[in-house]
Scaffold this active site. Sequence first.
Site, PDB file in Angstrom:
ATOM      1  N   GLU A 259      -9.726   2.595  -3.693  1.00  0.00           N
ATOM      2  CA  GLU A 259      -9.862   1.329  -2.903  1.00  0.00           C
ATOM      3  C   GLU A 259      -8.191   0.678  -3.535  1.00  0.00           C
ATOM      4  O   GLU A 259      -8.264   0.299  -4.269  1.00  0.00           O
ATOM      5  CB  GLU A 259     -10.640   0.125  -2.985  1.00  0.00           C
ATOM      6  CG  GLU A 259     -10.714  -1.182  -2.634  1.00  0.00           C
ATOM      7  CD  GLU A 259     -11.684  -1.140  -1.245  1.00  0.00           C
ATOM      8  OE1 GLU A 259     -11.109  -1.958  -0.705  1.00  0.00           O
ATOM      9  OE2 GLU A 259     -12.114   0.123  -0.626  1.00  0.00           O
ATOM     10  N   SER A 441      -2.015  -1.330  -5.084  1.00  0.00           N
ATOM     11  CA  SER A 441      -0.792  -0.713  -5.771  1.00  0.00           C
ATOM     12  C   SER A 441      -1.290  -0.600  -7.026  1.00  0.00           C
ATOM     13  O   SER A 441      -0.387   0.220  -8.350  1.00  0.00           O
ATOM     14  CB  SER A 441       0.437  -0.725  -5.813  1.00  0.00           C
ATOM     15  OG  SER A 441       0.503  -0.667  -3.866  1.00  0.00           O
ATOM     16  N   ARG A 442      -2.693  -0.552  -7.594  1.00  0.00           N
ATOM     17  CA  ARG A 442      -3.135  -0.127  -8.786  1.00  0.00           C
ATOM     18  C   ARG A 442      -2.498  -1.343  -9.748  1.00  0.00           C
ATOM     19  O   ARG A 442      -2.018  -0.871 -11.298  1.00  0.00           O
ATOM     20  CB  ARG A 442      -3.181   1.057  -9.615  1.00  0.00           C
ATOM     21  CG  ARG A 442      -3.638   1.629  -8.419  1.00  0.00           C
ATOM     22  CD  ARG A 442      -5.475   1.559  -8.726  1.00  0.00           C
ATOM     23  NE  ARG A 442      -6.460   3.056  -7.896  1.00  0.00           N
ATOM     24  CZ  ARG A 442      -6.776   2.166  -7.003  1.00  0.00           C
ATOM     25  NH1 ARG A 442      -6.730   1.289  -6.410  1.00  0.00           N
ATOM     26  NH2 ARG A 442      -8.052   2.844  -6.298  1.00  0.00           N
ATOM     27  N   LEU A 443      -1.735  -2.360  -9.761  1.00  0.00           N
ATOM     28  CA  LEU A 443      -0.713  -3.675 -10.449  1.00  0.00           C
ATOM     29  C   LEU A 443      -2.074  -4.086 -10.863  1.00  0.00           C
ATOM     30  O   LEU A 443      -1.762  -5.389 -10.252  1.00  0.00           O
ATOM     31  CB  LEU A 443       0.213  -3.717  -9.890  1.00  0.00           C
ATOM     32  CG  LEU A 443       1.209  -2.536  -9.656  1.00  0.00           C
ATOM     33  CD1 LEU A 443       2.587  -3.250  -9.238  1.00  0.00           C
ATOM     34  CD2 LEU A 443       2.180  -1.682 -10.777  1.00  0.00           C
TER      35      LEU A 443
END
Length: 467
Positions: A259, A441-443
């Site tokens: 996600e 972006s998983r940041l």
Amino acid sequence: MSTGKEMESISYLSQRQAAEIDETLMGPLGFSIDQLMELAGLSVACAIHEVYKPSEYNRVLAICGPGNNGGDGLVAARHLYHFGYQPSICYPKHTPKPLYNDLVTQLKSLSVPFLSTDDLPSDLSNDFDIIIDAMFGFSFHGTPRPPFDALIQKLISCQNYHHTGVKSTVIVSIDIPSGWHVEEGDITGEGIKPDMLISLTAPKLCTKKFDGSHHFMGGRFVPPAILDKYNLNLPPYPGSSMCVRIGKSLQVDIASLRENYISPALLEEQVETDPLDQFRKWFDDAIAAGLKEPNAMALSTAARDGKPSSRMVLLKGVDANGFVWFTNYESRKAHEISENPRAALLFYWDGLNRTVRVEGSVEKVSHEESEQYFHSRPRGSQIGAIVSKQSCIVPGRQYLQEKYKELEAIYSDESVIPKPNYWGGFRLKPEYFEFWQGQPSRLHDRLRYTPVEVNGKHVWKIDRLAP
């Protein structure tokens, strides 16, 4: 989702039956075309949202035909706009009736762009993540005429790119793939092969030959009179859902599940200095968002040997002294707490892309606090707490039901039910907090609170952790 056995018995409609059912719905059963179109379009939008989230598949093109199928596409596009997508419409043969004029007006009021066939790029997959095929429904006969023949070819070209892995655009067909024979399917074998098909009212005969990834049924408006008259066997809709998955079971590549979270930034200068205040703020947000059981939390404990275990419990109180839950003092978690009086809590609020971790020491709450909470519970829950020797082996469910009935009879006079000595509360005194906010972006944002002393005063230090 329908099982294999259920799929074998699901009813499929012929073209004649589908037409008769529509006539009955809009005749003696009192439905209007705009009611049915609204429910159908909402079903389509819900099915799309269930599989293709707007964070990954945001740009939508709805290609709408001149009839009711096109109207379903217009309604679906309006709902998708409110679901967070960016829809565009290609409506080359506008039906000159008030219902369709109103749908166009509604979409234009949302600034949804209408594109002519000349406006469309040669390769649709460059500009759109989802293409909704709402050109022709079950009443269509013959061969598609311009400009729809060319539009169908655009979809076929787009899917050919997609199936070679070069493009990621998905095609969603409403009721039947445009150009298919409503009963015999894709006769030439060269037609649209959608990734998703949403059958309305009931699946048509041609959908037996659909081999895409996602087949849903929508249009939750079929009354018992129709089911009985046509001897229809349709899968039940789950809960309040407007769609239900049918067809083959979904094969999922677990490694590909992801996600792309989209959330407001969680910044140090914007959070509360006291983590309990920040927790209350987020907890209030979870309640306001209508999330199911926002007080559910994973409780992790470990025995003397260090082996951890986790389970879900419900938060029943939070104040300056800590987080409170109630349980059986003879359960596994209680035994582990007695050997190692430390624990970790995890709150997960999916709808807000948030989690909160809390760690600290654990102690029992007072007898008075346990008594007060026990007698605030429904009487059925009080009896259940007495019946359940939590974590102990029992002969079967019937044993529990029989014990419950025995106690129910004993306390049928509405007398006070005594709290058992083996039942009560625990309080975790927090020594560590972490607030997590999902980001693209998983940041992700991770803010940690740890206690420190400054000038002899207890304060919380806030640090940002790498995601």
